[in-house]
Structure formats: structure tokens, C-alpha cells
Design an enzyme around this catalytic site. Sequence first.
Site, PDB file in Angstrom:
ATOM      1  N   GLN A   1       2.186  -5.856  -3.153  1.00 63.15           N
ATOM      2  CA  GLN A   1       2.522  -5.905  -1.728  1.00 63.15           C
ATOM      3  C   GLN A   1       3.849  -5.157  -1.495  1.00 63.15           C
ATOM      4  O   GLN A   1       4.140  -4.243  -2.230  1.00 63.15           O
ATOM      5  CB  GLN A   1       2.589  -7.345  -1.209  1.00 63.15           C
TER       6      GLN A   1
ATOM      7  N   LYS B   1       2.203   2.476  -5.167  1.00 65.85           N
ATOM      8  CA  LYS B   1       3.029   2.161  -6.349  1.00 65.85           C
ATOM      9  C   LYS B   1       2.328   2.607  -7.631  1.00 65.85           C
ATOM     10  O   LYS B   1       2.963   3.024  -8.586  1.00 65.85           O
ATOM     11  CB  LYS B   1       3.313   0.650  -6.407  1.00 65.85           C
TER      12      LYS B   1
ATOM     13  N   GLY C   1      -4.251  -4.152  -4.423  1.00 64.10           N
ATOM     14  CA  GLY C   1      -5.253  -3.166  -4.816  1.00 64.10           C
ATOM     15  C   GLY C   1      -4.514  -1.901  -5.151  1.00 64.10           C
ATOM     16  O   GLY C   1      -3.878  -1.305  -4.295  1.00 64.10           O
ATOM     17  N   HIS C   2      -4.512  -1.543  -6.419  1.00 59.48           N
ATOM     18  CA  HIS C   2      -3.813  -0.327  -6.834  1.00 59.48           C
ATOM     19  C   HIS C   2      -4.850   0.728  -7.166  1.00 59.48           C
ATOM     20  O   HIS C   2      -5.775   0.452  -7.918  1.00 59.48           O
ATOM     21  CB  HIS C   2      -2.988  -0.557  -8.089  1.00 59.48           C
TER      22      HIS C   2
ATOM     23  N   ASP D   1       0.819  -1.223   0.000  1.00 60.76           N
ATOM     24  CA  ASP D   1       0.000   0.000   0.000  1.00 60.76           C
ATOM     25  C   ASP D   1       0.850   1.270   0.000  1.00 60.76           C
ATOM     26  O   ASP D   1       0.454   2.286   0.574  1.00 60.76           O
ATOM     27  CB  ASP D   1      -0.960   0.030   1.213  1.00 60.76           C
TER      28      ASP D   1
HETATM   29  P1  IMP Z   1      -2.521 -12.670   1.676  1.00 63.32           P
HETATM   30  O1  IMP Z   1      -1.561 -12.119   0.691  1.00 63.32           O
HETATM   31  O2  IMP Z   1      -3.962 -12.399   1.330  1.00 63.32           O
HETATM   32  O3  IMP Z   1      -2.265 -14.125   1.971  1.00 63.32           O
HETATM   33  O4  IMP Z   1      -2.288 -11.906   3.075  1.00 63.32           O
HETATM   34  C1  IMP Z   1      -1.086 -12.031   3.814  1.00 63.32           C
HETATM   35  C2  IMP Z   1      -0.684 -10.709   4.437  1.00 63.32           C
HETATM   36  O5  IMP Z   1      -0.307  -9.802   3.420  1.00 63.32           O
HETATM   37  C3  IMP Z   1      -1.804 -10.030   5.231  1.00 63.32           C
HETATM   38  O6  IMP Z   1      -1.227  -9.323   6.309  1.00 63.32           O
HETATM   39  C4  IMP Z   1      -2.374  -9.029   4.233  1.00 63.32           C
HETATM   40  O7  IMP Z   1      -3.003  -7.941   4.863  1.00 63.32           O
HETATM   41  C5  IMP Z   1      -1.104  -8.619   3.518  1.00 63.32           C
HETATM   42  N1  IMP Z   1      -1.342  -8.131   2.154  1.00 63.32           N
HETATM   43  C6  IMP Z   1      -1.623  -8.865   1.070  1.00 63.32           C
HETATM   44  N2  IMP Z   1      -1.763  -8.086  -0.015  1.00 63.32           N
HETATM   45  C7  IMP Z   1      -1.537  -6.837   0.410  1.00 63.32           C
HETATM   46  C8  IMP Z   1      -1.492  -5.569  -0.264  1.00 63.32           C
HETATM   47  O8  IMP Z   1      -1.671  -5.455  -1.480  1.00 63.32           O
HETATM   48  N3  IMP Z   1      -1.208  -4.492   0.518  1.00 63.32           N
HETATM   49  C9  IMP Z   1      -0.966  -4.601   1.846  1.00 63.32           C
HETATM   50  N4  IMP Z   1      -0.983  -5.755   2.507  1.00 63.32           N
HETATM   51  C10 IMP Z   1      -1.266  -6.860   1.790  1.00 63.32           C
END
Ligand code: IMP
Length: 420
Positions: free
Chosen positions: A219, A17, A41-42, A14
Site C-alpha cells: 500500500q 514498488k 498486488g505487485h 500502486d
Molecule cells: P483494505 O486494505 O482491503 O482494508 O482496503 C482499505 C483501503 O486501502 C481501500 O481504499 C483499498 O482500495 C486500499 N488498498 C488496500 N490495498 C491496496 C493496494 O495494494 N494498493 C492500493 N490501494 C490499496
Amino acid sequence: MGKLSVIIGTQWGDEGKGKWVDKIARDIDIVCRFQGGNNAGHTVHVGGKKHVFHLLPNGVLHEGKIIALTSGVVIDPRVLMREIIQLREHISVEPERMWISTKAHVITPWHVYLDTKSEENAKTPIGTTKRGIGPTYAERDLRNGLRVESMVDADARREWLEKRKEADPSFKSFCENTSHLWEDFDRSADFVAKFACQAEEKIRRAHQEGKNVLCEGAQGTMLDINHGSYPFVTSSSTLASQAAVSLGIDPRKIDKIWGVGKVYATRVGEGPFPTELFDEIGQLLRKRGNEYGATTQRPRRCGWFDAVAMRFAREVNGLDGVYLNKLDILSGLPELKIAVAYRHPSLGKLDTFPTNGDVLRNCQPVYETFKGWEQEIPRSGSISTLPLAARDFLHHLEESSGCKILSVGTGVDREDFLIP
Ligand code: IMP
């Protein structure tokens, strides 16, 4: 030979990017996503309009660019179909400009169910996005996952499903009770079939023929499966080097690696976050910075900029520089902090990011404190036009993180940024 560059998140995701990808993409022919899935989520603001993508990369908004999802991405075809249909309202999306790797793994309704269940039943949840990311990567690594190449072939898809049902009674009973989900899945799989191709091969050829390629990370570094705050991480490698793996490209061909960060820090989900603020400043950052997840709408945890984490991100990614976001959010705060080291109850002062989650959990930040600035900051132009206190803050941020600042974001619009 064209240029090959990578842009990644340096914090906990977040970082914003999208804004910089969108800007850089102007000189790019092919924009790829190389890991993760619709857990991302962009958000991109163009001309006052807000666009949110979960699976497609940001460059998609530029007519004429090729968009690719390469082997390391996990794809929920239902989400992909939705995003393609949404995009078609604005621009044409044809197979010539949308390359979906046949090697990428597929998120099915079963994976989403497994992710949701394991979070609900866990004593210590990870705080995942419940989009099926972890279970899909797990099955890939167990070597019984479904790849795009099988998903788009109706016979191979059926065969995979039947084999799985035979092997796993709970999968069988799940399928029997969720036929509507699978009908939707089949429809989407057929819809996206025409975009499936040997994306990596096509990218390599295009690159050799002079096309510029940008690989867009999702991420952030601290959520990397190997180097992040395990187990509170995502299930893919979020580092720049993963781009070479996912594209199957010579890592020495990468020309530039750019990081993106915010001038403060945020995190969603569980896990250690040394500079987290539990006071009214944390709340103010969340409110002013609109720090709510683009995918799950969860409020983000907010804290001060962490130079220890940024030094780590610079090192493990090999950053050429960093784009920083949201300087405007700090305006009006009487004082600002940057964590320059950690202090651990038994290990003492730490200058480097701990590799162990328990150590990290017990670290207290060692802060340097800076004077804030009262006035609104200019939205565009040069960093040199900023109030003295803002320049001082950025100077120390750059010094303590060892990362060259390439540009600083000052607002939500894509033209809101300052350059050195
Ligand atoms: P997962 O990727 O859904 O398995 O989540 C694993 C961890 O990564 C959790 O803490 C999510 O909140 C975090 N996470 C996954 N995708 C994002 C993102 O795009 N931005 C911020 N945190 C993320």
C-alpha cells in the site's frame, strides 16, 4: 552486520514498488514483507512476462534469495498456498528460503466474509479490497485472533475454532454453511505449515552475520492507519518505521529508506484525493498508464502529482530518496501540473498535509503549471538526455517535494529507467 533497507509507497498505493524492489533485490539476501496481506498486488515484468503477487514479496523471483513474511503481515493460507504452487513452476520454493512468521495473524474465510458484509452494508464504504484485512487486524488487536503458530497445529486450530463457535453464534452458523471453505482452509494450513518458523529471530541472526535485508512495504503512506486519510485507509501501518516493529529489530539499524511514487497520482477505493482529475486528462492517464487495480481490477482514480503529500511522506517515513515511475505516460500532454500547496475555504493556504479527513476533503490544490514535451522519451540512460521540458518538470517535482530523485521509470520492463 549486513545492510538493512526499507522501501515503501509514498502515495495511495500502486506506485509500482515491484519494479524497484526487483531491481534492488539483486544485492539483497533476504526480502521481507512486514505489513498488509493479499490486499496488495505487485506486478513485475521480466523478459516480457508479467508476474503478479499479492502476498509474497517481489524478490521472490530471484533464485537463491530468502523470502520472509514477518509478524505484522496478515496471511490467508489459501492465497499463500496458491502463490507458492504458482512460483514452483519457475523456481524452487523450500522452507530454507521461505520464512513465514509464527506470530503473523491468519485471515480465515470468516474474516473475508466480515469484510465483504461490512462493505456491502456500510452507509459510507471504505472501498476495501474485501480480502479480510480489517477484520483480521481488528481481532488481533482484540486479542482473540488466530496466529500462524496455532493455525499450523491441527489441534490448536480446532481449539480456536471451537472456542470461537461457542463465543459467537453467527460464526458458528457461518461455519456450518461453509464447510467447503474450511476444508480448503485446513488443506492450505497444512500445506504452509512447513514454512512457519521464528522468522524475525532468523532475520536478526542473518543480519548480524552479514546478510543484506530489504523490507518491502505494501500500500502507501496515505493509506497508513495512523497517519493516512482515516478512515479511508488500510488497517496496518504502511510507514517505514513499521518494518522495525514487524521484524522486532532495532530501528537504528535501518541504513536506508527509499520511497516509490509515480509522476502523477492514483487512488483506488473511497476517500479524499485533492488532485483527482475528472476530465479527459484523468481518463487518458488511466488508459495510458493502465491504471487498474492489480488485486481487484478496479479503475484507479487519477490526478496530478501532489507535492504536499510527497513532502508529508518524506517527513513521516524519513526518506533518503524516491524512485519515480511512469514518466513515459506524460509524454505528449501539452501541459503538466504539480500541486505545491492546498487552499481550504476557511483555513486559507496550507503548505502541510492536513491531519483531519474533513479538512482534506475540502482542500483545493494550488498548482504550478509546466510545459509538456511532444517527443517519446528515451527508455534508458541518463535523465540528462530527456527533453528540456521533462527535465524542468522533474526538477520542479524534486524541489517542491524536497525528495531526491534516485531514478525515473520510463516503461513497464525492469530495464526501463533513467538515472541522474
Ligand atoms: P483494505 O486494505 O482491503 O482494508 O482496503 C482499505 C483501503 O486501502 C481501500 O481504499 C483499498 O482500495 C486500499 N488498498 C488496500 N490495498 C491496496 C493496494 O495494494 N494498493 C492500493 N490501494 C490499496
